[in-house]
Design a protein around this motif. Structure first.
Motif, PDB file in Angstrom:
ATOM      1  N   GLU A  33       5.763  24.638  26.396  1.00  0.00           N
ATOM      2  CA  GLU A  33       6.948  25.532  25.744  1.00  0.00           C
ATOM      3  C   GLU A  33       7.039  26.815  25.985  1.00  0.00           C
ATOM      4  O   GLU A  33       8.605  27.109  25.861  1.00  0.00           O
ATOM      5  CB  GLU A  33       6.411  25.931  23.865  1.00  0.00           C
ATOM      6  N   THR A  37      11.066  28.124  27.523  1.00  0.00           N
ATOM      7  CA  THR A  37      12.091  29.828  26.804  1.00  0.00           C
ATOM      8  C   THR A  37      12.216  30.796  28.115  1.00  0.00           C
ATOM      9  O   THR A  37      12.013  31.486  27.938  1.00  0.00           O
ATOM     10  CB  THR A  37      11.076  30.111  26.099  1.00  0.00           C
ATOM     11  N   GLN A  38      11.351  29.943  29.346  1.00  0.00           N
ATOM     12  CA  GLN A  38      11.483  31.602  29.953  1.00  0.00           C
ATOM     13  C   GLN A  38      12.800  31.169  31.045  1.00  0.00           C
ATOM     14  O   GLN A  38      13.318  29.990  31.438  1.00  0.00           O
ATOM     15  CB  GLN A  38      10.492  30.946  31.560  1.00  0.00           C
ATOM     16  N   GLY A  67      15.866  29.922  29.193  1.00  0.00           N
ATOM     17  CA  GLY A  67      15.851  30.771  28.665  1.00  0.00           C
ATOM     18  C   GLY A  67      16.375  31.709  28.735  1.00  0.00           C
ATOM     19  O   GLY A  67      17.328  31.841  30.016  1.00  0.00           O
ATOM     20  N   ASP A 126      13.125  38.138  30.395  1.00  0.00           N
ATOM     21  CA  ASP A 126      12.952  37.537  29.283  1.00  0.00           C
ATOM     22  C   ASP A 126      13.175  37.893  27.857  1.00  0.00           C
ATOM     23  O   ASP A 126      13.167  39.415  28.213  1.00  0.00           O
ATOM     24  CB  ASP A 126      11.144  36.832  29.419  1.00  0.00           C
ATOM     25  N   ARG A 127      13.102  36.896  27.071  1.00  0.00           N
ATOM     26  CA  ARG A 127      13.228  38.216  25.881  1.00  0.00           C
ATOM     27  C   ARG A 127      12.008  38.571  25.085  1.00  0.00           C
ATOM     28  O   ARG A 127      11.692  39.468  24.672  1.00  0.00           O
ATOM     29  CB  ARG A 127      13.159  36.577  24.831  1.00  0.00           C
ATOM     30  N   LEU A 174       5.128  33.011  21.755  1.00  0.00           N
ATOM     31  CA  LEU A 174       5.963  31.405  21.325  1.00  0.00           C
ATOM     32  C   LEU A 174       5.509  32.800  19.506  1.00  0.00           C
ATOM     33  O   LEU A 174       6.839  32.086  18.840  1.00  0.00           O
ATOM     34  CB  LEU A 174       5.267  30.653  21.348  1.00  0.00           C
ATOM     35  N   PRO A 179      12.054  30.473  16.403  1.00  0.00           N
ATOM     36  CA  PRO A 179      12.677  29.579  17.367  1.00  0.00           C
ATOM     37  C   PRO A 179      14.359  29.671  17.206  1.00  0.00           C
ATOM     38  O   PRO A 179      14.594  28.503  18.371  1.00  0.00           O
ATOM     39  CB  PRO A 179      12.426  27.694  16.312  1.00  0.00           C
TER      40      PRO A 179
END
Length: 181
Positions: A33, A37-38, A67, A126-127, A174, A179
């Protein structure tokens, strides 16, 4: 007495094996997961235009990951300047390729004097604010005229610098975002 000890040992082994199997599956799912998202920024195409003594390079920057990449900066050693983008989205409704323009005049350091090691660096976050860097090696090719060198960028062999968070950091990252973010 020996039978009770043997039954207890077998029960502990069965419970321990089952618990380790479920723990392993949980760790693998969390890592998968997190990797999903990366972002993964790459230069996918490079065009060049020569106009007199001025060489202009047009690298295409594309997000190959899943991501969003934030605070993207591209810089070429021996070039006075950089190219910056606030967000680069992955494939989907907001997807677009970004094309930079690197103008190298005859007096640019990368074209006028020999350099030992040159790199084209793409840096992004990233985020969660973790920093990623992608380094493309740049060689100088003799042009036989003025200016004496032209850069040649190797897009096939980038050096990647990525963060390696622990399992617990991945899990906290996470859990800290929705999401739909």
């Amino acid at each position: 007495m020996d039978w009770l000890l043997l039954i207890g040992l077998v029960a502990v082994l069965i419970v321990g094996g089952t618990a380790s199997f479920f723990l392993y599956a949980f760790v693998v799912r969390t890592r998968k997961e997190f990797r999903a998202t990366q972002p993964d920024l790459r230069i996918t195409n490079l065009s060049a235009m020569n106009s007199g003594n001025v060489l202009t390079l047009y690298p295409e920057l594309e997000n190959m990951g899943l991501g969003v990449a934030y605070d993207c900066v591209m810089h070429l050693g021996g070039w006075e300047g950089n190219f910056a983008v606030k967000k680069v989205y992955p494939r989907g409704p907001r997807y677009e390729k970004h094309v930079a323009s690197i103008v190298l005049g005859p007096d640019a350091p990368i074209r006028g004097k020999p350099m030992n090691i040159g790199y084209l660096r793409v840096s992004y976050r990233d985020r969660w604010g973790q920093k990623y860097e992608c380094w493309y090696p740049v060689a100088q090719v003799s042009s036989g005229g003025i200016p004496p060198y032209n850069p040649q960028i190797d897009l096939e062999h980038p050096d990647l610098t990525e963060p390696h968070p622990s399992f617990w950091e991945m899990r906290n990252f996470l859990r800290s975002t929705s999401p739909y973010d």
